[in-house]
Scaffold this active site. Structure first.
Site, PDB file in Angstrom:
ATOM      1  N   CYS A 111      -7.497   4.058   3.494  1.00 37.16           N
ATOM      2  CA  CYS A 111      -6.478   4.338   2.465  1.00 37.16           C
ATOM      3  C   CYS A 111      -7.039   4.304   1.044  1.00 37.16           C
ATOM      4  O   CYS A 111      -6.368   4.725   0.105  1.00 37.16           O
ATOM      5  CB  CYS A 111      -5.325   3.351   2.601  1.00 37.16           C
ATOM      6  SG  CYS A 111      -4.582   3.382   4.227  1.00 37.16           S
ATOM      7  N   HIS A 249      -1.628   3.331  -4.021  1.00 32.94           N
ATOM      8  CA  HIS A 249      -1.522   3.773  -2.631  1.00 32.94           C
ATOM      9  C   HIS A 249      -0.149   3.354  -2.106  1.00 32.94           C
ATOM     10  O   HIS A 249       0.311   2.233  -2.338  1.00 32.94           O
ATOM     11  CB  HIS A 249      -2.647   3.139  -1.812  1.00 32.94           C
ATOM     12  CG  HIS A 249      -2.444   3.283  -0.347  1.00 32.94           C
ATOM     13  ND1 HIS A 249      -2.162   4.492   0.244  1.00 32.94           N
ATOM     14  CD2 HIS A 249      -2.453   2.365   0.660  1.00 32.94           C
ATOM     15  CE1 HIS A 249      -2.012   4.314   1.546  1.00 32.94           C
ATOM     16  NE2 HIS A 249      -2.178   3.043   1.827  1.00 32.94           N
ATOM     17  N   ASN A 279       3.290   5.952   4.667  1.00 35.03           N
ATOM     18  CA  ASN A 279       1.893   5.731   4.297  1.00 35.03           C
ATOM     19  C   ASN A 279       1.052   6.891   4.837  1.00 35.03           C
ATOM     20  O   ASN A 279       0.849   7.001   6.041  1.00 35.03           O
ATOM     21  CB  ASN A 279       1.436   4.391   4.888  1.00 35.03           C
ATOM     22  CG  ASN A 279      -0.013   4.056   4.573  1.00 35.03           C
ATOM     23  OD1 ASN A 279      -0.780   4.909   4.119  1.00 35.03           O
ATOM     24  ND2 ASN A 279      -0.395   2.816   4.815  1.00 35.03           N
TER      25      ASN A 279
HETATM   26  N1  COA Z   1      11.497  -2.568  13.652  1.00 35.66           N
HETATM   27  C1  COA Z   1      12.163  -3.707  13.855  1.00 35.66           C
HETATM   28  N2  COA Z   1      11.534  -4.908  13.942  1.00 35.66           N
HETATM   29  C2  COA Z   1      10.200  -4.921  13.772  1.00 35.66           C
HETATM   30  C3  COA Z   1       9.459  -3.743  13.536  1.00 35.66           C
HETATM   31  C4  COA Z   1      10.179  -2.540  13.482  1.00 35.66           C
HETATM   32  N3  COA Z   1       9.546  -1.360  13.258  1.00 35.66           N
HETATM   33  N4  COA Z   1       8.167  -4.078  13.412  1.00 35.66           N
HETATM   34  C5  COA Z   1       8.082  -5.402  13.561  1.00 35.66           C
HETATM   35  N5  COA Z   1       9.309  -5.920  13.775  1.00 35.66           N
HETATM   36  C6  COA Z   1       9.684  -7.316  13.976  1.00 35.66           C
HETATM   37  C7  COA Z   1       8.543  -8.167  14.472  1.00 35.66           C
HETATM   38  O1  COA Z   1       8.412  -8.072  15.873  1.00 35.66           O
HETATM   39  C8  COA Z   1       8.983  -9.541  14.036  1.00 35.66           C
HETATM   40  O2  COA Z   1       9.918 -10.033  14.946  1.00 35.66           O
HETATM   41  P1  COA Z   1       9.916 -11.596  15.384  1.00 35.66           P
HETATM   42  O3  COA Z   1      10.169 -12.348  14.086  1.00 35.66           O
HETATM   43  O4  COA Z   1      11.025 -11.662  16.356  1.00 35.66           O
HETATM   44  O5  COA Z   1       8.557 -11.829  15.946  1.00 35.66           O
HETATM   45  C9  COA Z   1       9.704  -9.280  12.731  1.00 35.66           C
HETATM   46  O6  COA Z   1      10.044  -7.878  12.727  1.00 35.66           O
HETATM   47  C10 COA Z   1       8.893  -9.599  11.481  1.00 35.66           C
HETATM   48  O7  COA Z   1       7.619  -9.041  11.636  1.00 35.66           O
HETATM   49  P2  COA Z   1       6.499  -9.229  10.548  1.00 35.66           P
HETATM   50  O8  COA Z   1       5.270  -8.534  11.011  1.00 35.66           O
HETATM   51  O9  COA Z   1       6.408 -10.667  10.166  1.00 35.66           O
HETATM   52  O10 COA Z   1       7.167  -8.439   9.318  1.00 35.66           O
HETATM   53  P3  COA Z   1       6.639  -8.283   7.847  1.00 35.66           P
HETATM   54  O11 COA Z   1       7.712  -8.667   6.911  1.00 35.66           O
HETATM   55  O12 COA Z   1       5.271  -8.875   7.659  1.00 35.66           O
HETATM   56  O13 COA Z   1       6.459  -6.703   7.718  1.00 35.66           O
HETATM   57  C11 COA Z   1       4.801  -4.963   7.745  1.00 35.66           C
HETATM   58  C12 COA Z   1       5.535  -6.020   8.556  1.00 35.66           C
HETATM   59  C13 COA Z   1       3.798  -4.266   8.665  1.00 35.66           C
HETATM   60  C14 COA Z   1       5.812  -3.961   7.220  1.00 35.66           C
HETATM   61  C15 COA Z   1       4.084  -5.653   6.551  1.00 35.66           C
HETATM   62  O14 COA Z   1       3.348  -6.758   7.005  1.00 35.66           O
HETATM   63  C16 COA Z   1       3.164  -4.730   5.831  1.00 35.66           C
HETATM   64  O15 COA Z   1       3.602  -3.768   5.215  1.00 35.66           O
HETATM   65  N6  COA Z   1       1.864  -5.004   5.859  1.00 35.66           N
HETATM   66  C17 COA Z   1       0.894  -4.164   5.225  1.00 35.66           C
HETATM   67  C18 COA Z   1       0.589  -3.087   6.158  1.00 35.66           C
HETATM   68  C19 COA Z   1      -0.081  -1.949   5.509  1.00 35.66           C
HETATM   69  O16 COA Z   1       0.305  -1.543   4.463  1.00 35.66           O
HETATM   70  N7  COA Z   1      -1.091  -1.419   6.176  1.00 35.66           N
HETATM   71  C20 COA Z   1      -1.783  -0.295   5.752  1.00 35.66           C
HETATM   72  C21 COA Z   1      -2.789  -0.721   4.786  1.00 35.66           C
HETATM   73  S1  COA Z   1      -3.282   0.600   3.878  1.00 35.66           S
END
Ligand code: COA
Length: 324
Positions: A111, A249, A279
């Site tokens: 990215c 980004h 993204n």
């Molecule tokens: N729909 C519904 N629930 C979802 C889900 C979806 N698409 N994806 C995950 N969940 C659930 C998980 O299973 C978890 O459930 P649990 O609490 O019962 O275990 C809950 O939602 C929370 O998950 P978590 O991973 O802690 O959420 P978060 O607030 O950290 O958000 C991301 C997850 C991926 C959106 C966030 O961490 C993020 O944006 N990270 C950066 C990723 C990124 O940008 N990557 C590319 C880099 S360039």
């Protein structure tokens, strides 16, 4: 010699998939995706591969600049989702647009790819050996993700964008940069694994989908990127109040909110289009730049100071302060 951005362009596949449409594919909801990421829609390619998205973006850039492909000396494509490992996507783009005299290669920095590619192209043009360079970021992320994994599948989209650089004796676009890698944390985001598999190896084919420690990437971005933004401003002997817009980004709007808070600047300083495209990895910054130029928010040649900043797999991150 210096390098100057003289045109922008982009191309997005036509098919739009909303959060609600994903609800029928996996256990997710529009509300979860919107509140956790800011994403509402993403474009998904039905058949056009990365080289075609990049080729169409390149034609858009050249048309706006009124410059023929035959004049291009250099093509760099930043991508983590190439058509092939070989030939490079850039060579396919060269053929697609008819830029027969250009040197062409791909650059892999996930990215942050567009930032890396711009930095490399700027140095190559400054050498005096190249006059026109196409710098593209393009991805078909939809072929890299596991559509059964809701934690990653809802985040990504497909698209391409880029800029045309020209070498100039007068003032160029590039003021300062701050670019980093940390391979020790590389396994926090992997895609397209190619393990050793042959009749003599112990390995068996594993799946090659994108895998990510979402929370770790979130923390890395909110910690490293504001420092990088401050670094380019410091290196230019400017302050954040001299900056008109920051084009980050587009990974998660909550990451961008956190950056604004850490830097103590209004959220509105950051440009956003994540709700429409998700993204798109290396494509997100040039797509955003082209949209801002098209809408008249940014006008090429006015000298406004903007910062482009990216982060992602590698791990990689970096910022460039440019005069637009
Ligand atoms: N729909 C519904 N629930 C979802 C889900 C979806 N698409 N994806 C995950 N969940 C659930 C998980 O299973 C978890 O459930 P649990 O609490 O019962 O275990 C809950 O939602 C929370 O998950 P978590 O991973 O802690 O959420 P978060 O607030 O950290 O958000 C991301 C997850 C991926 C959106 C966030 O961490 C993020 O944006 N990270 C950066 C990723 C990124 O940008 N990557 C590319 C880099 S360039």
């Amino acid at each position: 010699m210096q390098a100057k951005i003289i045109s922008t362009g982009s191309y997005l596949p036509k098919k739009t998939i909303s959060n609600a449409q994903l609800e029928s594919l996996m256990d997710t909801s529009d509300d979860w995706i919107k509140t956790r990421t800011g994403i509402e829609n993403r474009r998904i390619s039905e058949s056009e591969n990365t080289s075609v998205l990049c080729g169409k973006a390149a034609l858009d850039i050249l048309k706006k600049a009124n410059i023929s492909a035959s004049k291009i000396d250099l093509i760099i494509v930043a991508t983590m989702s190439p058509d092939y490992l070989s030939p490079s996507t850039a060579c396919l783009v060269q053929d697609y647009i008819g830029a027969s005299k250009s040197m062409a290669f791909d650059l892999s920095a996930a990215c942050s790819g567009f930032i890396y590619a711009l930095s490399v192209a700027e140095k190559m043009l400054s050498s005096g050996n190249f006059h026109y360079a196409l710098v593209l970021g393009g991805e078909v992320m939809s072929k890299m993700i596991d559509w059964n994994d809701r934690s990653t599948a809802v985040l990504f989209g497909d698209g391409a964008g880029g800029v045309l650089l020209e070498s100039t004796d007068s003032i160029g676009s590039f003021i300062s940069e701050d670019i980093h890698s940390d391979g020790s944390r590389g396994l926090a985001l992997t895609a397209g694994a190619l393990p050793v598999t042959n009749p003599y190896s112990e390995n068996h084919l594993t799946d090659t989908y994108l895998e990510m420690e979402g929370r770790a990437i979130f923390d890395f971005a909110t910690r490293s990127v504001p420092k990088s933004i401050e670094a380019v401003v410091d290196k230019a002997s400017l302050t954040l109040s001299d900056i008109d817009r920051i084009l980050p980004h587009q990974a998660n709007s909550r990451i961008i909110q956190s950056m604004a808070k850490k830097l103590k600047i209004p959220f509105e300083t950051f440009a956003l289009n994540i709700s429409d495209y998700g993204n798109t990895s290396a494509a997100s910054i040039p797509i955003l730049l082209d949209e801002l130029v098209l809408s008249g928010d940014l006008v090429l040649g006015t000298g406004k100071k903007i910062i482009l900043t990216g982060f992602g797999g590698g791990l990689t991150w970096g910022s460039m302060l440019i005069r637009i």
